[in-house]
Each structure stands twice: as C-alpha cells, then as structure tokens.
Write a protein that holds these residues in place. Structure first.
Motif, mmCIF file in Angstrom:
data_model
loop_
_atom_site.group_PDB
_atom_site.id
_atom_site.type_symbol
_atom_site.label_atom_id
_atom_site.label_comp_id
_atom_site.label_asym_id
_atom_site.label_seq_id
_atom_site.Cartn_x
_atom_site.Cartn_y
_atom_site.Cartn_z
ATOM 1 N N ASN A 175 30.809 15.069 -16.946
ATOM 2 C CA ASN A 175 30.405 15.530 -18.275
ATOM 3 C C ASN A 175 29.315 14.657 -18.883
ATOM 4 O O ASN A 175 28.911 14.881 -20.031
ATOM 5 N N ASN A 176 28.874 13.664 -18.122
ATOM 6 C CA ASN A 176 27.840 12.749 -18.603
ATOM 7 C C ASN A 176 26.465 13.350 -18.337
ATOM 8 O O ASN A 176 26.064 13.552 -17.186
ATOM 9 N N ALA A 177 25.721 13.640 -19.398
ATOM 10 C CA ALA A 177 24.412 14.282 -19.255
ATOM 11 C C ALA A 177 23.422 13.399 -18.497
ATOM 12 O O ALA A 177 22.590 13.897 -17.731
ATOM 13 N N THR A 178 23.527 12.081 -18.677
ATOM 14 C CA THR A 178 22.616 11.163 -17.983
ATOM 15 C C THR A 178 22.858 11.189 -16.479
ATOM 16 O O THR A 178 21.906 11.160 -15.686
ATOM 17 N N PHE A 179 24.125 11.256 -16.070
ATOM 18 C CA PHE A 179 24.435 11.319 -14.634
ATOM 19 C C PHE A 179 23.928 12.620 -14.026
ATOM 20 O O PHE A 179 23.340 12.617 -12.936
ATOM 21 N N LEU A 180 24.138 13.719 -14.723
ATOM 22 C CA LEU A 180 23.664 15.010 -14.209
ATOM 23 C C LEU A 180 22.145 15.021 -14.098
ATOM 24 O O LEU A 180 21.583 15.561 -13.131
ATOM 25 N N SER B 222 20.331 12.351 -13.628
ATOM 26 C CA SER B 222 19.981 11.456 -12.521
ATOM 27 C C SER B 222 20.101 12.167 -11.179
ATOM 28 O O SER B 222 19.285 11.947 -10.276
ATOM 29 N N LEU B 223 21.099 13.030 -11.030
ATOM 30 C CA LEU B 223 21.220 13.820 -9.804
ATOM 31 C C LEU B 223 20.031 14.760 -9.650
ATOM 32 O O LEU B 223 19.459 14.898 -8.558
ATOM 33 N N GLN B 224 19.651 15.417 -10.743
ATOM 34 C CA GLN B 224 18.498 16.318 -10.710
ATOM 35 C C GLN B 224 17.228 15.557 -10.334
ATOM 36 O O GLN B 224 16.437 16.002 -9.493
ATOM 37 N N THR B 225 17.039 14.393 -10.945
ATOM 38 C CA THR B 225 15.870 13.568 -10.643
ATOM 39 C C THR B 225 15.858 13.131 -9.186
ATOM 40 O O THR B 225 14.809 13.138 -8.525
ATOM 41 N N THR B 226 17.031 12.749 -8.680
ATOM 42 C CA THR B 226 17.137 12.308 -7.288
ATOM 43 C C THR B 226 16.692 13.401 -6.340
ATOM 44 O O THR B 226 15.917 13.153 -5.401
ATOM 45 N N PHE B 227 17.159 14.623 -6.561
ATOM 46 C CA PHE B 227 16.805 15.734 -5.670
ATOM 47 C C PHE B 227 15.330 16.110 -5.800
ATOM 48 O O PHE B 227 14.689 16.448 -4.798
ATOM 49 N N ILE B 228 14.778 16.037 -7.010
ATOM 50 C CA ILE B 228 13.361 16.353 -7.192
ATOM 51 C C ILE B 228 12.496 15.351 -6.423
ATOM 52 O O ILE B 228 11.587 15.740 -5.667
ATOM 53 N N ILE B 229 12.773 14.076 -6.600
ATOM 54 C CA ILE B 229 11.996 13.040 -5.905
ATOM 55 C C ILE B 229 12.181 13.157 -4.409
ATOM 56 O O ILE B 229 11.220 13.015 -3.633
ATOM 57 N N TRP B 230 13.420 13.415 -3.965
ATOM 58 C CA TRP B 230 13.695 13.507 -2.526
ATOM 59 C C TRP B 230 12.955 14.696 -1.905
ATOM 60 O O TRP B 230 12.338 14.546 -0.846
ATOM 61 N N ILE B 231 12.999 15.840 -2.548
ATOM 62 C CA ILE B 231 12.330 17.030 -1.989
ATOM 63 C C ILE B 231 10.829 16.815 -1.889
ATOM 64 O O ILE B 231 10.204 17.132 -0.870
ATOM 65 N N PHE B 232 10.226 16.239 -2.943
ATOM 66 C CA PHE B 232 8.773 16.088 -2.960
ATOM 67 C C PHE B 232 8.279 14.960 -2.057
ATOM 68 O O PHE B 232 7.067 14.853 -1.827
ATOM 69 N N ASN B 233 9.196 14.117 -1.539
ATOM 70 C CA ASN B 233 8.728 13.115 -0.583
ATOM 71 C C ASN B 233 9.198 13.415 0.840
ATOM 72 O O ASN B 233 8.495 13.107 1.805
ATOM 73 N N PHE B 234 10.344 14.092 0.985
ATOM 74 C CA PHE B 234 10.902 14.256 2.324
ATOM 75 C C PHE B 234 10.253 15.412 3.084
ATOM 76 O O PHE B 234 9.995 15.296 4.288
ATOM 77 N N ILE B 235 9.989 16.516 2.405
ATOM 78 C CA ILE B 235 9.365 17.653 3.096
ATOM 79 C C ILE B 235 7.984 17.276 3.642
ATOM 80 O O ILE B 235 7.709 17.486 4.831
#
Length: 321
Positions: free
Chosen positions: A65-70, A72-85
């Motif tokens: 229920n922590n908005a900051t954690f959610l 952070s997950l969104q940010t993690t996936f955005i950064i990962w997708i734009f560097n890993f592909i």
C-alpha cells in the motif's frame, strides 16, 4: 576413485568445507533471517529483540500500500526495459559480427577488451563520471549539444525525471552489453563448426546462417542472459544510488534503493525492508518462470510425449497379448 585400496573421495568433501561454511554463514543464514523478520516488529538500530505480529502479513500489506514502493517498482521496470532490450540486441549484433567466418575481422581481441571494459570499472567511478558529464551549467554534454545547435542554453539534466532515467538506463546498457556479448560469443564457439561449413557450401547468406543455425542453438545461452539480466535489472542499486541518490523526485528510485532507504537511511524499518525484499524476490521468481516457460524447447517436449505414448502403447499391446 580408488588407487592401491586408498579412497580419495574424502578429500573432495574436505576441500568443499570452506565453501559450505561460507555459504551457510553469509548466504543461507541471512536469507532465512530476512524471511523471518518480515513477519515481526523488528526496527531500530542495534535492536536485537523482536516479536511476531498478530497479523503476520501486516508488513507486506503496508509495503504493497506504499505509493513510493509501487513507484519504485515502476521505475525499476522502466529503466530495465530501456537498457536491457538495446543491450541484448546490440550483443547479438556484435556476436554475429565477431563470429562471421567471412568477415575475418582483425584485432578482435582488442575490440572485445574495449567493449567489455566498462563492465570492470567500479560503479562509483562510472556514477561520478556521468554526473560530471551531465553537469550543469558547465558539462561536456551540455557544451557539445550547444555547439551542435541542439540546445540554445544549458539544461540541468539532473532535475529532469525523463533525462535522469535515460542517463541511468544508458549507463546500465553501456556497462553490461559487453558482458552479454562475451557470453553469447562463448555460446557460438560451442556450436559444431561443421554446421556453418555445410551452410556456407550450400550457399547460405550470413543472415540465414545466423537466424537458422546460430540463434536456435543459442537458445539456452540466451535464456541464461535474459534471466541473469532480469535478476540484475530488478536488483539495480549502485548506479541509481550513486548517480542521483534516487532523485529527482524519486525518478531513479529503484526497488533496491527503496529497500536500502527503509532499512539503513534513517528509517531502520528492518521488518518492512525485509517484506519489500521478499516481494521483489517473488516478482523475480515469477518472471523467471515465465521466461523459462516461454523459451522451453517445444520440439523436445513433443518428442518426449511421443516417446512416452509409444511406450504406453507397447505396454498396452503387450498386456493384450
């Protein structure tokens, strides 16, 4: 193995003792302890006593229920997708280039060392380097963009969410594409060279050889690259932490940085940090399972089913007789 009635097997067990002890102390015990304190009220620096919560999943509910954690997950996936592909695509392109028998590229060793070198530079050094390169108002990138006429005035990249994420994504891509390339090249070198020779004799083009022979036989190695890239990407910590400390406005706050902040950056909420760690672990586990399932060898599965049905049919016919 026995020689002159002497068993040497015991020495193998003796040599494995240091690894087993190190694994138990530094890996297994911290993992189990982390799982346990996620169901407790443990918090505070230096505190060693704790009790289990009446609602064992209270910490997990608070984290979810922590908005900051959610975010952070969104940010993690955005950064990962734009560097890993781009990382995997470039690694595959370089692999096809370096393993092409017709090109006969000279100084391959030098190129491979230069491409792999960013991976051996410490993260702190790279973070400081890119922080200086993107500096405001006087930074090399700002100066270059102004001279090229792309910008009219210096831009503060550190205060722009999209730019900050883009820089972190580029750093991760730049650091790891050489590592992926080396692994893929090693996989190509393990393929029987007679397959390539036969394809060349038959007049196959380099692209046909790569897509019809090389890539299908790299599936296992590619799966390894994808899974390890997924794990490393979701656990991304050093560059986002050292580059802009998760800023601006939590734009580069990854899940690992969030967990660190919960546990050690003033909050000392060990229980919630533990719960967040286990949630990230479950996400990695699920996504890794999806990758394994999607890249399974369907032909081998069909062959096993056919063989199994054949054996059943033989037993049934034998029983009828």
């Amino acid at each position: 193995m026995r020689k002159n009635n002497i068993s040497y097997a015991k020495y193998g067990y003796l040599f494995s003792i240091p690894f087993v002890l190190a694994f138990l102390i530094f890996n297994l015990y911290p993992t189990i302890y982390t799982i346990v304190i996620g169901f407790t009220d443990l918090r505070g620096l230096g505190r060693t006593t704790f009790k289990f919560l009446e609602d064992p999943f209270q910490n997990y509910k608070s984290i979810l229920n922590n908005a900051t954690f959610l975010r952070s997950l969104q940010t993690t996936f955005i950064i990962w997708i734009f560097n890993f592909i781009p990382q995997v695509l470039l690694a595959l392109l370089l692999t096809a280039w370096f393993t092409n028998r017709r090109l006969k590229i000279k100084a391959q060793g030098l190129f491979k060392v230069l491409i792999y070198m960013p991976n051996i530079i410490t993260a702190a050094t790279i973070a400081i380097l890119f922080n200086s390169l993107t500096g405001y108002p006087k930074g090399p990138i700002n100066d270059l963009l102004i001279k090229l006429g792309i910008l009219d005035a210096p831009s503060n990249f550190h205060l722009q969410s999209g730019t900050a994420r883009g820089v972190v994504s580029f750093i991760q891509f730049w650091m790891w594409y050489g590592h992926s390339m080396i692994i893929l090249i090693a996989g190509v070198l393990g393929i029987n060279p007679t397959l390539f020779e036969a394809a060349e004799v038959d007049g196959a083009t380099p692209s046909q050889i790569f897509f019809k022979i090389t890539l299908p036989r790299l599936k296992t190695i590619l799966l390894y690259v994808l899974v390890t890239g997924l794990i490393g990407g979701i656990q991304m910590f050093d560059i986002p932490r050292l580059f802009l400390w998760g800023g601006p406005d939590n734009a580069t706050l990854t899940s690992s940085v969030f967990i660190y902040n919960q546990a050690f950056a003033g909050s000392y909420l060990y229980n919630r940090a533990s719960a967040a760690s286990m949630i990230v672990f479950i996400i990695i586990l699920v996504l890794s399972g999806i990758m394994f399932y999607s890249m399974r060898d369907k032909d081998e599965i069909k062959l096993r089913k056919f063989e199994k049905n054949r054996l059943k049919e033989e037993k049934r016919m034998g029983g009828v007789r």
